[in-house]
Scaffold this motif. Structure first.
Motif, PDB file in Angstrom:
ATOM      1  N   ILE A  76      -5.126   1.185  -4.246  1.00 36.11           N
ATOM      2  CA  ILE A  76      -4.759   0.619  -2.951  1.00 36.11           C
ATOM      3  C   ILE A  76      -5.748  -0.475  -2.589  1.00 36.11           C
ATOM      4  N   GLN A 101       0.822  -1.210   0.000  1.00 40.32           N
ATOM      5  CA  GLN A 101       0.000   0.000   0.000  1.00 40.32           C
ATOM      6  C   GLN A 101       0.857   1.262   0.000  1.00 40.32           C
ATOM      7  N   SER A 132      -7.018  -3.363   0.175  1.00 37.96           N
ATOM      8  CA  SER A 132      -7.015  -3.785   1.576  1.00 37.96           C
ATOM      9  C   SER A 132      -7.562  -5.203   1.649  1.00 37.96           C
ATOM     10  N   ARG A 191      -7.518   0.812   4.877  1.00 40.45           N
ATOM     11  CA  ARG A 191      -6.139   1.101   4.455  1.00 40.45           C
ATOM     12  C   ARG A 191      -5.253   1.316   5.676  1.00 40.45           C
TER      13      ARG A 191
END
Length: 344
Positions: free
Chosen positions: A183, A173, A185, A191
């Protein structure tokens, strides 16, 4: 003749650290065996200047093994630890599987070493949660001096506490932020790069998470059931090293200067507490170190006898692998076990 030691979960972060620490501390082992699940069989791991090939935990015979350092996860420990113990091998388990069993001692050697004698009931000893281990090392000498009534702790826990996947997610990330990639997760609920997440482990009915409950339950079991503990556990974008902001209320008077001197002399503790820029420890500096570091020791004027502390430690070492090896050393040094080969 030395002992035969098995490390179960040897390919994981903590398992590898256990092998490193066994070698570093010169544990009296004639033989060390690396174990993991079937998918890792044949993988090579380091033990000092040696390389060990990983064997299958599922089929391994523990009848001639003295101690098993178990870091294969809670489900694996529930499955294997009773069978291993029944073969006369003492299991020192790093998961939460056995911590709350009344017949299994939960041990931090600097805090409650005498409780270890209870291991003979199941041949299992539990290692505490990583955040609890460093907390009780700092609390024990202060409790002995002034009797703790209540502890309020906020943890700032590194991603290595969530294993290799957690470390990889922070790395990926962070890189994505700098190159403007999407990004993702997967391991964490939000995040983690350049962020903090006030959520570790599953939520319980009262709104606390399991991680927060562990700190409460384990502190009471190891230190004193009368201590009131409340916790907020937070995941932070740090690779290694857990930090804790600790507020303590005591029954008896204790000053910051007294606490500083007590902690300087306490086993496992190192005080770094200068009232100047940089006169404190951070998790980055704790990585790879064995000590529990205490900084920012100051009096809390909002209660009659109160102190605030900042407590930092390498969660892979004192929070897991180091404490496990120290428990094994305690067994040996107190003569609580004998090497099977020697006994034969």
């Amino acid at each position: 003749m030395g002992f035969k030691i098995a490390v179960a979960g040897a390919t994981g972060n903590v398992g590898r650290e256990m092998l490193t620490i066994l070698s570093e501390r010169g544990f009296p082992a004639d033989e060390v065996v690396a174990l993991a699940s079937s998918r890792s069989v044949g993988t090579e791991v380091s033990f000092g200047d040696k390389t060990l090939k990983v064997h299958n935990l599922d089929t391994y015979d523990f009848s001639d093994t003295d101690i098993c350092l178990m870091s294969a996860g809670g489900a694996a420990s529930l499955k294997y630890s009773p069978k291993i113990g029944a073969q006369g091998c003492v299991v020192i388990d790093n998961s939460s599987a056995w911590r709350y069993d009344a017949e299994v001692p939960l041990i931090v050697p600097e805090v409650n070493p005498d409780a270890i004698v209870g291991f003979t009931k199941k041949n299992i000893i539990a290692n505490p949660n990583c955040s609890t281990a460093q907390l009780v090392v700092a609390l024990k000498p202060l409790h002995d001096r002034a009797t703790i009534k209540r502890v309020v702790v906020s943890t700032y826990q590194s991603v290595s506490g969530a294993g290799k996947d957690g470390m990889d997610e922070l790395f990926n990330q962070t890189r994505a932020v700098f190159v403007a990639d999407p990004i993702e997760s997967k391991k964490f609920t939000k995040r983690i790069a350049f962020n903090v997440i006030p959520h570790i482990d599953v939520f319980m009915e009262d709104g606390y998470t399991k991680e927060e409950w562990k700190v409460l339950a384990e502190t009471k079991k190891m230190l004193d059931p009368k201590i009131r503990v409340t916790c907020t556990a937070v995941r932070v974008p740090v690779f290694i090293g857990h930090s804790e902001s600790v507020n303590i209320e005591f029954e008896n008077e204790i000053t910051a200067d007294e606490a500083r001197e007590i902690l300087r002399e306490a086993p496992g503790c190192q005080v770094i507490d200068k009232h100047e820029n940089g006169g404190y420890i951070t998790p980055y500096e704790s990585a790879g170190e064995d000590a529990t570091y205490i900084s920012r020791i100051r009096e809390d004027a909002t209660v009659e006898h109160g102190l605030n502390l900042w407590v930092v430690s390498d969660n892979l070492r004192k929070g897991a692998a180091l404490n496990t090896v120290q428990i094994a050393e305690l067994l040996v040094n107190r003569g609580l076990i004998k090497a099977k080969k020697q006994a034969a």
